[in-house]
Motif scaffolding. Structure first.
Motif, mmCIF file in Angstrom:
data_model
loop_
_atom_site.group_PDB
_atom_site.id
_atom_site.type_symbol
_atom_site.label_atom_id
_atom_site.label_comp_id
_atom_site.label_asym_id
_atom_site.label_seq_id
_atom_site.Cartn_x
_atom_site.Cartn_y
_atom_site.Cartn_z
ATOM 1 N N ILE A 121 0.843 -1.202 0.000
ATOM 2 C CA ILE A 121 0.000 0.000 0.000
ATOM 3 C C ILE A 121 0.875 1.247 0.000
ATOM 4 O O ILE A 121 0.607 2.224 -0.713
ATOM 5 C CB ILE A 121 -0.943 -0.003 1.218
ATOM 6 C CG1 ILE A 121 -1.976 -1.116 1.068
ATOM 7 C CG2 ILE A 121 -1.624 1.361 1.398
ATOM 8 C CD1 ILE A 121 -2.898 -1.278 2.274
ATOM 9 N N ARG A 124 2.309 1.812 -3.473
ATOM 10 C CA ARG A 124 1.287 2.325 -4.387
ATOM 11 C C ARG A 124 1.045 3.814 -4.131
ATOM 12 O O ARG A 124 0.914 4.601 -5.072
ATOM 13 C CB ARG A 124 -0.018 1.552 -4.212
ATOM 14 C CG ARG A 124 -1.144 2.080 -5.109
ATOM 15 C CD ARG A 124 -2.417 1.272 -4.978
ATOM 16 N NE ARG A 124 -3.506 1.904 -5.725
ATOM 17 C CZ ARG A 124 -4.744 1.420 -5.812
ATOM 18 N NH1 ARG A 124 -5.053 0.286 -5.178
ATOM 19 N NH2 ARG A 124 -5.673 2.061 -6.499
ATOM 20 N N TYR A 161 -5.520 8.359 -4.010
ATOM 21 C CA TYR A 161 -5.118 7.259 -3.119
ATOM 22 C C TYR A 161 -4.637 7.791 -1.773
ATOM 23 O O TYR A 161 -4.870 7.166 -0.735
ATOM 24 C CB TYR A 161 -4.049 6.395 -3.780
ATOM 25 C CG TYR A 161 -3.940 5.023 -3.150
ATOM 26 C CD1 TYR A 161 -5.008 4.129 -3.225
ATOM 27 C CD2 TYR A 161 -2.788 4.620 -2.492
ATOM 28 C CE1 TYR A 161 -4.923 2.867 -2.647
ATOM 29 C CE2 TYR A 161 -2.693 3.359 -1.918
ATOM 30 C CZ TYR A 161 -3.768 2.494 -1.995
ATOM 31 O OH TYR A 161 -3.691 1.237 -1.411
ATOM 32 N N ALA A 164 -7.607 8.357 0.237
ATOM 33 C CA ALA A 164 -8.174 7.075 0.672
ATOM 34 C C ALA A 164 -7.396 6.505 1.853
ATOM 35 O O ALA A 164 -7.986 5.949 2.793
ATOM 36 C CB ALA A 164 -8.178 6.084 -0.491
ATOM 37 N N GLU A 168 -8.997 5.787 5.504
ATOM 38 C CA GLU A 168 -8.992 4.454 6.100
ATOM 39 C C GLU A 168 -8.334 4.480 7.477
ATOM 40 O O GLU A 168 -8.765 3.767 8.401
ATOM 41 C CB GLU A 168 -8.268 3.469 5.178
ATOM 42 C CG GLU A 168 -8.142 2.063 5.718
ATOM 43 C CD GLU A 168 -9.468 1.292 5.835
ATOM 44 O OE1 GLU A 168 -9.412 0.059 6.039
ATOM 45 O OE2 GLU A 168 -10.541 1.922 5.747
ATOM 46 N N LYS A 227 -7.503 -1.203 4.510
ATOM 47 C CA LYS A 227 -7.878 -1.341 3.098
ATOM 48 C C LYS A 227 -8.360 0.011 2.547
ATOM 49 O O LYS A 227 -9.561 0.308 2.513
ATOM 50 C CB LYS A 227 -8.984 -2.387 2.972
ATOM 51 C CG LYS A 227 -9.357 -2.767 1.564
ATOM 52 C CD LYS A 227 -10.444 -3.837 1.582
ATOM 53 C CE LYS A 227 -10.892 -4.174 0.170
ATOM 54 N NZ LYS A 227 -11.993 -5.175 0.184
ATOM 55 N N GLU A 229 -8.803 0.994 -0.342
ATOM 56 C CA GLU A 229 -9.675 0.880 -1.518
ATOM 57 C C GLU A 229 -11.144 1.112 -1.181
ATOM 58 O O GLU A 229 -11.941 1.433 -2.066
ATOM 59 C CB GLU A 229 -9.517 -0.498 -2.168
ATOM 60 C CG GLU A 229 -8.203 -0.714 -2.883
ATOM 61 C CD GLU A 229 -7.020 -0.887 -1.932
ATOM 62 O OE1 GLU A 229 -5.873 -0.706 -2.370
ATOM 63 O OE2 GLU A 229 -7.258 -1.195 -0.731
ATOM 64 N N ARG A 230 -11.512 0.972 0.088
ATOM 65 C CA ARG A 230 -12.897 1.238 0.486
ATOM 66 C C ARG A 230 -13.308 2.659 0.120
ATOM 67 O O ARG A 230 -14.485 2.931 -0.106
ATOM 68 C CB ARG A 230 -13.065 1.095 2.003
ATOM 69 C CG ARG A 230 -12.661 -0.194 2.634
ATOM 70 C CD ARG A 230 -12.859 -0.091 4.151
ATOM 71 N NE ARG A 230 -12.005 -1.021 4.874
ATOM 72 C CZ ARG A 230 -12.356 -2.252 5.220
ATOM 73 N NH1 ARG A 230 -13.557 -2.686 4.892
ATOM 74 N NH2 ARG A 230 -11.524 -3.033 5.868
ATOM 75 N N LEU A 232 -11.931 4.688 -2.356
ATOM 76 C CA LEU A 232 -11.695 5.172 -3.713
ATOM 77 C C LEU A 232 -13.030 5.471 -4.383
ATOM 78 O O LEU A 232 -14.062 4.911 -4.022
ATOM 79 C CB LEU A 232 -10.912 4.136 -4.519
ATOM 80 C CG LEU A 232 -9.469 3.890 -4.052
ATOM 81 C CD1 LEU A 232 -8.819 2.814 -4.895
ATOM 82 C CD2 LEU A 232 -8.659 5.169 -4.096
ATOM 83 N N SER A 234 -14.439 4.665 -7.133
ATOM 84 C CA SER A 234 -15.182 3.528 -7.686
ATOM 85 C C SER A 234 -15.900 2.759 -6.596
ATOM 86 O O SER A 234 -17.009 2.259 -6.776
ATOM 87 C CB SER A 234 -14.232 2.596 -8.433
ATOM 88 O OG SER A 234 -13.183 2.165 -7.570
ATOM 89 N N SER A 235 -15.255 2.685 -5.404
ATOM 90 C CA SER A 235 -15.870 1.974 -4.292
ATOM 91 C C SER A 235 -16.986 2.799 -3.661
ATOM 92 O O SER A 235 -18.005 2.269 -3.247
ATOM 93 C CB SER A 235 -14.814 1.628 -3.230
ATOM 94 O OG SER A 235 -13.824 0.795 -3.783
#
Length: 310
Positions: A121, A124, A161, A164, A168, A227, A229-230, A232, A234-235
């Motif tokens: 993570i 990224r 990101y 995000a 998180e 996580k 990605e929760r 982002l 798109s989520s």
């Protein structure tokens, strides 16, 4: 601090006050900003027709106080009227700067800890940060200062990101573990389908367990897993969790007034830290972190990490 909050009159008699270097700095900063805003207010025909910032709200409160004071003198009224004095206005500004200091420090420390625990993570996040900065450089080739390239708008919209990751962290280890609200009138609260109803009387205190909601598997699958990605885009467009279950700053008209400033501080600091350094676990790293609970806030007792320059 306990004396100042619990027994202010006694603290005043004992000449106990907070006058450290930080308070002095932010007091001067607040006064300078207030004076600038007062000049803007005086040059506008209707003052600030609609306040767009915390400072402008303070200026309006101050001006309303002066109007009420003048009306009392004109009508020879002795009835006391409560409004914000200039000293109170500046005090609010200083608190605005200082109140979020420890909570933002906690957020940054815990974010670094989670990134060290999750190197994929972290990489990224680093790669996105570098890529976005290169795009900003290409868009403004005449601006050599990287700090000026990263504007308020850019950090809000371009570093998805990063935002995000911060969100998180606020979910899994929110500095504020609960919220409280006092009912201003008798009211019946009912959920969407009417299956749950709660009667509140004026003066009742509602306790909202933020920490518990953030770790409820019903709203956040794998709640203990870090996580990002929760959060982002798109989520977020998918009904993966109830948006009201995520509440690190409160909501509604009594939400944290310094929310945007606290997030900006944390995002800007973490962006440059990740850009320049890599966080790693070390033998002294305590897993899981041990927190100190102070009323409604949690603070990690210590966060030991290895920091490597990139």
């Amino acid at each position: 601090m306990s004396m100042l909050f619990m027994m202010p009159k006694l603290a005043k008699l004992l000449h106990i006050e907070v006058t450290d270097e930080g308070t002095t700095f932010f007091t001067k900063l607040s006064v300078d900003i207030m004076n600038q805003k007062r000049e803007e207010f005086a040059t506008q025909k209707d003052g600030f027709s609609k306040a767009t910032s915390f400072i402008e709200f303070m200026i309006i409160a101050e001006q309303e106080g002066k109007k009420m004071e003048a009306a009392e003198e004109e009508n020879d009224q002795k009835k006391p009227t409560k409004y914000m004095t200039p000293d109170e206005v500046v005090s609010q500004c200083v608190i605005f700067f200082l109140a979020g200091f420890e909570t933002t420090a906690t957020l940054l420390s815990v974010t670094a800890f989670h990134l060290a625990q999750n190197p994929a993570i972290q990489e990224r996040l680093y790669e996105e940060t570098v890529a976005v900065i290169e795009k900003l450089k290409a868009e403004s080739p005449d601006e050599p200062d990287i700090y000026k390239l990263i504007t308020y708008e850019a950090i809000q919209t371009r570093f998805e990101y990063l935002n995000a990751v911060i969100s998180e962290t606020l979910r899994i280890d929110s500095p504020g573990i609960f919220l409280e609200r006092t009912a201003s009138k008798d009211i019946e609260l009912t959920n969407g389908d009417g299956s749950v109803s709660v009667s509140l009387k004026e003066g009742d205190i509602v306790h909202v367990p933020v920490w518990t909601m953030h770790r409820d598997e019903k709203y956040f699958p794998e709640p203990e897993r870090f996580k990002p990605e929760r959060f982002l885009s798109s989520s977020l467009s998918e009904p993966t969790f109830n948006k009201n279950a995520y509440n690190p700053f409160g909501t509604g008209p009594r939400a944290c007034v310094a929310r945007l400033m606290a997030l900006m501080e944390a995002r800007m600091a973490m962006l440059h830290l990740v850009r320049c350094y890599r966080f790693e676990l070390c033998p002294q790293t305590q897993i899981p972190l041990d927190f100190t609970v102070q009323f409604d806030l949690i603070t990690p007792k210590e966060v030991n990490l290895k920091i490597v320059k990139r």
